[in-house]
Design a protein around this motif. Structure first.
Motif, PDB file in Angstrom:
ATOM      1  N   GLN A  65       6.948 -18.990  50.268  1.00  0.00           N
ATOM      2  CA  GLN A  65       6.679 -18.833  48.844  1.00  0.00           C
ATOM      3  C   GLN A  65       7.249 -17.523  48.304  1.00  0.00           C
ATOM      4  N   PHE A  79       9.562 -23.129  47.208  1.00  0.00           N
ATOM      5  CA  PHE A  79       8.209 -23.607  46.922  1.00  0.00           C
ATOM      6  C   PHE A  79       7.920 -24.977  47.531  1.00  0.00           C
ATOM      7  N   MET A  91       3.928 -22.679  40.816  1.00  0.00           N
ATOM      8  CA  MET A  91       5.230 -22.067  40.541  1.00  0.00           C
ATOM      9  C   MET A  91       6.202 -23.101  39.991  1.00  0.00           C
ATOM     10  N   ARG A 103      -0.457 -15.471  34.059  1.00  0.00           N
ATOM     11  CA  ARG A 103       0.691 -16.252  33.588  1.00  0.00           C
ATOM     12  C   ARG A 103       0.295 -17.210  32.476  1.00  0.00           C
ATOM     13  N   GLU A 161       8.420 -13.629  43.919  1.00  0.00           N
ATOM     14  CA  GLU A 161       7.058 -13.770  43.422  1.00  0.00           C
ATOM     15  C   GLU A 161       7.083 -13.506  41.919  1.00  0.00           C
ATOM     16  N   PRO A 162       5.993 -13.855  41.227  1.00  0.00           N
ATOM     17  CA  PRO A 162       5.995 -13.622  39.777  1.00  0.00           C
ATOM     18  C   PRO A 162       6.443 -12.209  39.409  1.00  0.00           C
ATOM     19  N   TYR A 190       9.323 -22.691  36.042  1.00  0.00           N
ATOM     20  CA  TYR A 190       8.367 -21.598  36.249  1.00  0.00           C
ATOM     21  C   TYR A 190       7.790 -21.170  34.897  1.00  0.00           C
ATOM     22  N   ASP A 237       5.315 -18.512  32.662  1.00  0.00           N
ATOM     23  CA  ASP A 237       4.735 -17.173  32.715  1.00  0.00           C
ATOM     24  C   ASP A 237       4.660 -16.590  31.308  1.00  0.00           C
TER      25      ASP A 237
END
Lengths: 376, 402
Positions: B160, B165, B194, B233, B356-357, B386, B388
């Motif tokens: 991840q 993913f 994600m 997010r 990652e975010p 994705y 966010d």
């Protein structure tokens, strides 16, 4: 004072040390077949391997470290092997541990081990077997900085590996740059050259009339005078510097140095009791010849070799000019602005010159006398 | 004409920014190099370092002695390695992860290395960001024990972090039935969030976590952090704050949750709270960075000290070629020094291994700040669907599905 500082530093530094992977810092400089080194190793790592914290109270003191000095040195130098490689022959260099000091890095205090070394031959390659913390920390690395022939190279030594490095000879550009920096450094630190210039330049914004210094009317006149003095000084010292560096003139350094001091004295005297008033550029030209010889002896102390001699010479000279120019640019505008004031003409100018003159007398005495007769 | 004007102006502001960044860097350099000379301490009683508690503790000392007296004893090695791993997690100190590796080294190379050895070693390598090596150890462990929950969870985390993913979801699915269902679902839902199913994953995990009985502190903290990240997010800031606070209550040593909470405060300009949250965590580089950012905004003497402390560590890491903290380094360049171009270069390097975010945001922000094209990052965001809210506050209300 040092204690206070150190204590204050500890107060700040101890609770907030960084967490980083283990690194040691190894600086080696090689000249001919002998080398000098400094090796910084984290006390934390040394304690982990040899157990320096004798009373196991979690605090490592300087006393405990001192008492462990022999163990530290024994451990460290059995995990560093430096060998000289020359034409296929490899010979181990003897490393001789010296003083143990302390330095603070971002992740805490480090032991600083100084050492000297002697190799059987002058290497064209250096081989380093590095195994500090082998078996204890596989991610430990030694950050090597290797200096030789005026060049520096950086490498990362992996734990338990052998690495071989070519002894580089500097390329032209590198040589030029490093001597350029030396030139700037020298004019800034070489107080005698600076003060000599001051004695010639401070009067550039004034003119001597009716028995006293009076401010010049315009910027143009002052600027022309400054340019004349600086150019004359530059021409003169460049000439003798080049001749001396090429081996065409050679004078004992004691004579050169004390003559330089004498020129400073005469320069100062000329402000207080002006003899040469408008043609100070001629003083710059004549006395500049001696200053050039002084620069040349610095240049030869820097280990000037015949490789890229010209680059070194030009680099050093350009460095001196740049340093000189920077000082002129910092000093002269201010002097120009206050040239008309009584403070400048009556106080600053004579006082500075008197102080410079006294300092020059001191130099003359200490430089002219042979060391065993020097009283000062 | 207009375009060349704009270019010129961009050029000028860029140079101005550069110059300001250089000036700041120079000031910091002076602050940090004042005491660079080696010295001899005045007194034998001067304390030079405090040995970390984990190293000097009676427990690790006796574990080390036990292993030293019987180097063939696998259990002694495992006990010591676990003690180092705990210390590393607690302190966030990479040396301890290296000690794990050193302790297990004699066993790792063997063909018949036990699953415990491989998983422990992989976990420590992951903490050192040695992802490829960690992955191969995990695959070896899973080949001999396909039902090892720790190995699957670590593998899923690795995948991840790396942005794979689908493979992460697949790894998570092996956890179902071999460990607590909340762990398995947390793993799955986090990976799934994600890829376009953020709101539904958040809702599902929230429902499951209404009952967190019987979870140990570290696991509860991890799951709460997952919820907090998703809430951020979704622009549910107050819910996110609650999740992170719960995570920290469950495990005060969880520096990841602490950093995420600090970032939430930073986004809300609550600088004083950032400082209150982190002030005792200066040793931890990523947390120190947040202190430096908050300190810069507040412009206090403590703030300047944090900035110069972080600068010293940044330089030490750069000198050592340490790539563990690329994410933090890019943020430092962008948010403290204001050098967007260099920040983008580091963010691009970071992007190769970490997705990652926080990495996605960073890459996009540095690209925007340095005026570069967003094509690569936006294409990636679109492909993976994705979501966010922090990426572009104006768009999210439309983009995030209910």
């Amino acid at each position: 004072m040092r204690t206070l500082l150190a204590a204050a530093l500890l107060l700040i530094a101890l609770p907030c040390l960084a967490h980083k992977q283990s690194d040691s810092y190894l600086a080696l400089s090689m000249e001919g077949n002998s080398l000098e080194g400094r090796w910084d190793i984290a006390l934390r790592d040394l304690d982990f391997v040899i157990g320096l914290d004798a009373d196991v109270n979690g605090e490592l003191t300087w006393g405990e470290t001192r008492r462990g000095a022999e163990a530290i040195s024994k451990y460290a130098f059995s995990h560093l092997i430096v060998s000289a490689v020359e034409a296929g022959n490899t010979g181990r260099c003897d490393l001789l541990p010296g003083r143990l000091l302390i330095d603070d890095h971002v992740d805490g205090a480090y032991a600083v081990l100084f050492f000297e070394g002697e190799c059987a031959r002058t290497p064209n390659q250096l081989r380093i077997d590095y195994s500090l913390l082998a078996g204890f920390d596989p991610n430990h690395r030694g950050l090597l900085e290797l200096r030789s022939n005026g060049t520096a190279q950086s490498h990362v030594l992996a734990n338990d590996r052998r690495a071989t490095f070519d002894m580089l000879s500097p390329d032209r550009w590198q040589q030029f740059r490093s001597f350029l920096a030396e030139g700037i450094r020298h004019i800034w630190l070489g107080l005698d050259h600076l003060l000599f210039l001051f004695t010639l330049l401070l009067p550039s914004v004034v003119t001597h009339r009716d028995g006293q210094w009076q401010g010049r009317s315009g910027l143009r006149e002052s600027a022309i005078d400054i340019v004349k003095v600086v150019t004359a000084f530059t021409l003169a010292h460049s000439l003798t510097l080049s001749l001396a560096a090429l081996g065409m003139i050679s004078l004992p350094s004691r004579i050169v140095e004390s003559t330089i001091a004498l020129t400073v004295f005469l320069g100062a005297l000329n402000v207080l009791f002006p003899v040469v008033k408008e043609r100070r550029w001629a003083l710059a030209l004549g006395f500049g010849l001696v200053h050039g010889l002084g620069f040349a002896s610095v240049l030869s102390d820097l280990g000037l070799t015949s490789t890229h001699l010209l680059e070194a010479l030009i680099g050093f000279n350009v460095g001196v000019e740049l340093g000189q120019l920077a000082i002129v640019l910092m000093l002269m505008p201010a002097a120009f602005l206050i040239r008309d004031s009584t403070f400048y003409r009556r106080i600053l100018l004579p006082t500075c010159s008197a102080v410079i003159g006294v300092l020059a007398i001191y130099w003359i005495l200490t430089r002219a006398l042979p060391p065993e007769l020097a009283l000062l | 004409m207009t375009s060349s004007l704009r270019q010129n102006r961009n050029g000028a502001t860029c140079c101005l920014r550069r110059a300001r960044a250089l000036g700041l860097a120079a000031v910091l350099a002076v602050c940090t190099t004042v005491f660079a000379e080696p010295y001899e301490p005045e007194s034998y009683d001067t304390v030079l370092i405090r040995v970390p508690a984990a190293t000097s503790s009676r427990q690790t000392q006796s574990l080390r002695r036990a292993l030293a007296s019987n180097p063939q004893d696998l259990n002694a090695a495992l006990d010591l390695a676990r003690a180092w791993l705990d210390a590393g997690r607690r302190e966030g100190d990479p040396r301890f992860f290296s000690y794990v590796q050193a302790t297990l080294e004699p066993w790792i190379e063997r063909n018949d290395a036990s699953v415990d050895v491989l998983v422990l070693a992989a976990t420590s390598l992951q903490s050192l960001h040695r992802f490829t090596q960690a992955q191969s150890l995990l695959d070896r462990a899973l080949a001999s024990d396909p039902r090892n929950a720790q190995a699957w969870l670590t593998k899923a985390t690795l995948l991840q972090v790396h942005g794979d993913f689908a493979a992460a979801r697949n790894a998570c699915s092996h956890l179902v039935g071999v460990t607590d269902h909340r762990i398995a679902l947390g793993c799955l839902l986090s990976a799934q969030s994600m890829n376009g199913r953020l709101a539904e994953s958040y809702a599902a995990l929230s429902r499951i976590m209404t009952n967190h009985n019987g979870l140990d502190g570290a696991t509860l903290s991890w799951l709460s952090s997952l919820l907090g990240e998703m809430a951020v997010r979704l622009a549910k800031d107050s819910a996110a704050q609650r999740h992170f606070q719960l995570a920290l209550k469950a495990d005060p040593d969880d520096s990841y949750a602490r950093g995420e909470l600090a970032d939430l405060y930073l986004r809300q300009s609550r600088y004083a709270e950032v400082i209150a949250l982190l002030t005792r965590h200066e040793a931890h580089d990523p947390l120190l960075l947040r202190l430096a950012i908050a300190g810069k905004q507040l412009d206090t003497s403590a703030g300047k000290r944090w900035m110069s402390m972080y600068d010293a560590r940044y330089k030490a890491a750069r000198r050592a070629g340490d790539a563990t903290h690329l994410r933090e380094h890019a943020r430092y360049l962008l948010e403290v020094l204001g050098d967007a171009d260099s920040a983008l270069q580091v963010a691009e390097r970071n992007w190769r291994t970490q997705r990652e975010p926080a990495d996605i945001r960073l890459y996009r922000r540095t690209a925007i700040a340095s005026g570069r094209s967003l094509d690569v990052i936006d294409a990636w965001i679109a492909t993976h669907d994705y979501q966010d809210a922090t990426l572009d506050p104006k768009l999210t209300a439309v983009e995030v599905r209910p």
